[in-house]
Every structure is written in structure tokens, then in C-alpha cells.
Enzyme design. Structure first.
Site, short mmCIF file in Angstrom:
data_model
loop_
_atom_site.label_atom_id
_atom_site.label_comp_id
_atom_site.label_asym_id
_atom_site.label_seq_id
_atom_site.Cartn_x
_atom_site.Cartn_y
_atom_site.Cartn_z
N GLU A 88 3.90 -3.63 12.23
CA GLU A 88 2.84 -2.79 12.02
C GLU A 88 1.72 -3.44 11.45
O GLU A 88 1.93 -3.69 10.21
CB GLU A 88 3.40 -1.42 11.32
CG GLU A 88 2.74 -0.48 11.40
CD GLU A 88 1.77 -0.16 10.18
OE1 GLU A 88 0.61 -0.39 10.37
OE2 GLU A 88 2.39 0.57 9.33
N LEU A 89 0.61 -3.80 12.09
CA LEU A 89 -0.35 -4.83 11.72
C LEU A 89 -1.52 -4.00 11.28
O LEU A 89 -1.55 -2.91 11.08
CB LEU A 89 -0.49 -5.89 12.63
CG LEU A 89 0.99 -6.78 13.07
CD1 LEU A 89 0.87 -7.60 13.93
CD2 LEU A 89 1.39 -7.06 11.68
N ASN B 294 0.74 -1.09 0.04
CA ASN B 294 -0.05 0.27 -0.20
C ASN B 294 0.63 1.19 -0.10
O ASN B 294 0.47 2.34 -0.67
CB ASN B 294 -1.06 0.03 1.14
CG ASN B 294 -0.44 0.05 2.58
OD1 ASN B 294 0.76 -0.34 2.61
ND2 ASN B 294 -1.16 0.46 3.44
N CYS C 114 -3.57 1.29 6.79
CA CYS C 114 -3.74 0.63 8.09
C CYS C 114 -4.45 1.48 9.13
O CYS C 114 -5.09 1.32 10.01
CB CYS C 114 -2.60 0.19 8.82
SG CYS C 114 -1.89 -1.18 7.75
N GLU D 206 7.49 3.53 14.56
CA GLU D 206 8.38 3.49 13.34
C GLU D 206 8.27 5.20 13.32
O GLU D 206 7.27 5.57 13.41
CB GLU D 206 8.04 2.96 12.16
CG GLU D 206 8.00 1.55 12.22
CD GLU D 206 7.49 0.73 10.84
OE1 GLU D 206 6.48 1.00 10.16
OE2 GLU D 206 8.66 0.17 10.19
C1 SIN Z 1 -0.04 2.24 6.48
O1 SIN Z 1 -1.06 1.81 5.85
O2 SIN Z 1 0.58 1.04 6.87
C2 SIN Z 1 1.11 3.26 6.65
C3 SIN Z 1 0.08 4.41 6.47
C4 SIN Z 1 0.90 5.74 6.88
O3 SIN Z 1 2.17 5.63 7.08
O4 SIN Z 1 0.15 6.59 6.64
#
Ligand code: SIN
Length: 482
Positions: free
Chosen positions: A254-255, A156, A288, A460
Site C-alpha cells: 500500500e504505497l 501515520n 495516503c 486490505e
Molecule cells: C494510509 O494513509 O495509509 C491509510 C489511511 C486509512 O486507512 O484511512
């Protein structure tokens, strides 16, 4: 890969030990918009992966000894090259991932910001000296790089999730093996080419492609790989945890998320709509941190729904290369999951205020707004990852906090209210690693991104992001040192 300014950024081979290797015949990559073939990447075997691990180990041994300023300079050069090639990188992202070009350009800037941030942080990784429990001695607390890192990145955000892992790891003194998603390998390979041009020593940053499950397992069980950083589904995250247990590997995960987006009667409605359009429709809903369950207080429920429909119906939908807002989802299965959630909602009393379920097989979905949402709908427990907006009605603060928290996930949450006391109570009680208060865009290189509950481990970005690649060593120094 049509119309790149620099066609040599399009790599169909893997980068191992400083060399481009492998026959580009193992795996075909398609454009999500029209399913046209973009190219192929190799299907590496376990001997290739072993070679990458061995090279990363050698690179680590010398990289850890470099001056912090040298590590910083290397990252600065990479950053500069990413910016200089941002149009090509954005085009590659849109072609293989599908997202609108303007969002792909935003992603390249976001990706570059991690490299810039950690180029600076590389020179600020400090230890401590603290008073000792014994006479004539000192306690030294040192920070040391964890070693060889495996970074498994998602489709993504193929650029930003790679730099969010690699930049802090490299700043800390680690070497990294990147395993990009099979859907979007070309962005990672282009970034690796730019790293080569920046002068990265061989083995410092490698990219391997092939069967995701077997490469993932090989990296997890390897004793030389001391750290795994993964972004992706909770299901795969759990599998990697199990596979990593034997080597007690350090893990950053990161799930998945299931973010509540809460709008109180006293919210600034326009501000809440601005936030929701970003939190829901960025990357066509495939983040996410996407707003998954939209809770609106009873007093403004219908007014909010009507205003939302007006905004949603103004969204332009189509090929990411054209100037628009919503592009196809990554593949058909992703669209089928969204369709199933909408069908389930309609069977359980939902009403579509905007959009419709597409009749044929397509991954290009019109955004759908549904009212009368309840906690029994599938989308209440599952991440949607697409342009579906279920509107839940609530009455009290206590009720909405309980309902918002009634999920295994805990990545992001959003709340809109002009009552600062209420905002702070929500920040305290919402079970999420990140809370947006009257704001819909959380992502920043300066902020610690990550979740609680089953949304993952570690952070992160920011100073916390580099800590994930450092071990703390305690040295007790005696010998009349005072
Ligand atoms: C993600 O969807 O895993 C990351 C989204 C973001 O860093 O904004």
C-alpha cells in the site's frame, strides 16, 4: 510515557518468541510536538531477527491446524482488550505520532474494527467443490494460509495499519512478524502486549525494532517468510519488491497516493467542503488517501475557494494532546517538503489565500490554501503529506478526467456532483483503486483498500484482505467419489 492508566502497556523492549527482549537503548523516540524524549527501543541484530523468524515458523505450524473458531475467539479477546485500553492506546499514538487526541481515539476504534471484522471472517474462509473434467472425480479448491508473514507498518496510522495486516493474517492461520516504523514503535508494542494478554501463543505475533533497512532486507530475503505486507512510500515499496524477488515472495503493497478531489459546478458545495475537510486534513494531511489536487469547476471556483478559506481559518492548531484539529507533522523533514511545494507554487504563479509559509524551523504548519494551481507545480506530481490545499480550475468533464489521471499514482480519487450519470462515468474512468463519490472518508474495515498503477498491489480490509494471506490449492479427487 506520562499518565497512562496502565503503565505496563508502555514497552521499551521487543516481543520475540513470547518474551520481551532487548536493551531499550538502541533508538530514541521523540514527541513530534516538543521533541521531548518518550523512550527508547532496542536495536535488534540479525540473530534476533532470525530467532523471530524461527519462532514464527513454529507458531505457524501449530496455528494453521487450530480450529477456525479458536482463531476467531483469540481475535475477539484481542479486540476486547484493545477497546478496554483505548484511552491509553490513543494517548500513546498522540504522544509518538502527534495527531490530535480525538483522531487518535478514532484510530483506535478503526484499528479495533479490523480485529472484530476478521474475528468473524476467520470462520468463513471456505473452499469450493466444482465439477471435474474427468469421470468419477471432483475438483476441490482449498484455501490454505500462506505461512510466516512480515508486516512493515507506517508511522501515520501505527495502530490501524498493524491490525489491518495482522488480523486477517491471523484469521487465515498465518503467524506475523511486525516491524513498526522507528518513529512510532510504542503503539505496536502496546498492541503486542494486549495480544499476549489475549492468550496469543508465542511466536504468533512478534514485534521487532532496529535498523529499518537491514531488518526489511532480512525479512525480504528470508525463505521462511513467505509473505510481505508493507504500507509506506512508493520508493521503499519498490526496493522491497526487488529484495523479495529472489524468494518470489507474496506481496501486498500500500504505497503513495496523489488523490484528485473534483468538485463540479452542480455539486452540493457544503457537502463537498465537508468531504474535503476530512479528505485533506485528517491526520494533518498525512494520509495516503489525502486529497492532494483539488480540481474545482470554473463556475464555482472563487465561491468554493472563499468558503474553503472560512472553514480552514476556523481550524485550531497546536499540541495533539489539546482539543484541536491540526497537530505537528511527524518531523521537520516532512514540514520542509510541504514548504518546498508551497514555495514552488508561489514561484509558478500561485497565490496564498490562507496561511503562510513559516519563517523558522518548525513542523507545526498552518493550513495553506493556494489558488491558480497548475499541472506544473511540484504538488501535481508529488504527494504533499501535509496541510497544503492547491485549487486547480477546470472546465469540462473530459479535461478533468485526463488531468486527474496524469499521475503515476492511483490510490484514491474523490468527485462531487449531483449528476449520478456523471458520478458513475467518473467512477469508471478515474484511475484509482478507490473512488469516493460525494463522500470524503473511504476507510472502513468492510471495504477493500488499495491502489492501482504505482500505488501498490493487493487489497486490505474486507474479504479481499484475507485473500492476501491465503493460497488457493487445487486438489483433484478421484476414486469413484461420485
Ligand atoms: C494510509 O494513509 O495509509 C491509510 C489511511 C486509512 O486507512 O484511512
Amino acid at each position: 510515557m506520562q499518565k497512562l492508566n496502565d503503565s505496563s502497556l508502555f514497552k521499551q523492549q521487543c516481543l520475540i518468541d513470547g518474551q520481551w527482549l532487548g536493551k531499550p537503548s538502541g533508538h530514541t523516540v521523540y514527541n513530534p510536538y516538543d521533541s521531548s524524549v518518550l523512550g527508547q527501543v532496542p536495536n535488534l541484530d540479525s540473530a534476533d531477527i532470525e530467532r523471530a523468524i524461527a519462532s514464527a515458523q513454529i507458531a505457524f505450524e501449530s496455528w494453521r491446524g487450530c480450529l477456525a473458531a479458536e482463531r476467531s475467539k483469540m481475535l475477539q479477546r484481542w479486540h476486547q482488550l484493545i477497546l478496554e485500553n483505548s484511552n491509553d492506546l490513543a494517548r500513546i499514538i498522540t504522544l509518538e505520532q502527534g495527531k490530535p487526541l480525538k483522531e487518535a481515539q478514532g484510530e483506535v476504534a478503526y484499528a479495533a474494527s479490523f480485529v472484530a471484522w476478521y474475528a468473524e471472517q476467520a470462520t468463513r474462509i471456505n473452499g469450493e467443490i466444482v465439477p471435474s473434467h474427468l469421470p468419477n472425480s471432483k475438483i476441490l479448491i482449498e484455501k490454505q494460509p500462506v505461512g510466516v508473514v512480515a508486516a512493515i507498518t507506517p508511522w501515520n496510522f501505527p495502530a490501524a495499519m498493524m491490525t489491518r495486516k495482522c488480523a486477517p493474517a491471523i484469521a487465515a492461520g498465518c503467524s506475523v512478524i511486525v516491524k513498526p516504523s522507528p518513529d512510532t514503535p510504542f503503539t505496536a508494542l502496546a498492541l503486542a502486549e494486549l495480544a499476549q494478554r489475549a492468550g496469543f501463543p508465542k511466536g504468533l505475533l512478534q514485534v521487532v525494532c532496529g535498523d529499518a533497512a537491514s531488518i526489511g532486507q532480512q525479512l525480504c530475503i528470508s525463505e521462511q517468510v513467505t509473505k510481505l505486507s508493507f504500507t509506506g512510500s512508493t520508493h521503499v515499496g519498490k526496493l522491497l519488491m526487488v529484495q523479495s524477488a529472489n524468494t518470489v515472495k507474496r506481496l501486498s503493497l500500500e504505497l503513495g497516493g496523489n488523490a484528485p478531489f473534483i468538485v463540479f459546478d452542480d455539486a452540493d458545495i457544503e457537502q463537498a467542503l465537508d468531504g474535503l475537510m476530512i479528505a485533506k486534513f485528517r491526520n494533518s494531511g498525512q494520509t495516503c488517501v489525502a486529497a492532494n489536487r483539488i480540481f474545482v469547476q470554473s463556475g464555482i471556483y472563487h465561491r468554493f475557494a472563499a468558503a474553503l478559506v472560512a472553514r480552514v481559518e476556523a481550524l485550531k492548531i497546536g499540541n495533539g494532546l489539546d482539543s484541536l484539529d491540526i497537530a505537528p507533522l511527524i518531523h521537520l523533514e516532512a514540514a520542509i517538503k510541504v514548504k518546498q511545494q508551497v514555495e514552488d507554487a508561489l514561484q509558478k504563479g500561485g497565490e496564498l489565500l490562507s496561511g503562510s509559509i513559516p519563517s523558522g524551523e518548525t513542523n507545526l504548519l498552518t493550513p495553506m490554501v493556494l489558488i491558480n494551481a497548475n499541472d506544473e507545480w511540484l504538488c501535481s506530481q508529488q504527494e504533499t503529506f501535509g496541510p497544503m490545499v492547491p485549487l486547480y480550475r477546470f472546465d469540462t468533464e473530459q479535461e478533468v478526467i485526463e488531468r486527474a489521471n496524469a499521475t503515476e499514482s492511483g490510490l484514491a480519487a474523490y468527485a462531487y456532483s449531483q449528476d449520478i450519470g456523471r458520478c458513475l462515468r467518473l467512477a469508471n474512468r478515474l484511475e484509482a483503486g478507490m473512488v469516493g463519490l460525494n463522500q470524503g472518508l473511504l476507510s472502513s474495515a468492510s471495504a477493500p483498500f488499495g491502489g492501482v498503477k504505482q500505488s501498490g498491489l493487493g487489497r486490505e480490509g474486507a474479504e479481499q484482505g484475507v485473500e492476501e494471506y491465503l493460497e488457493t490449492k487445487y486438489v483433484l479427487l478421484g476414486g469413484n467419489v461420485l
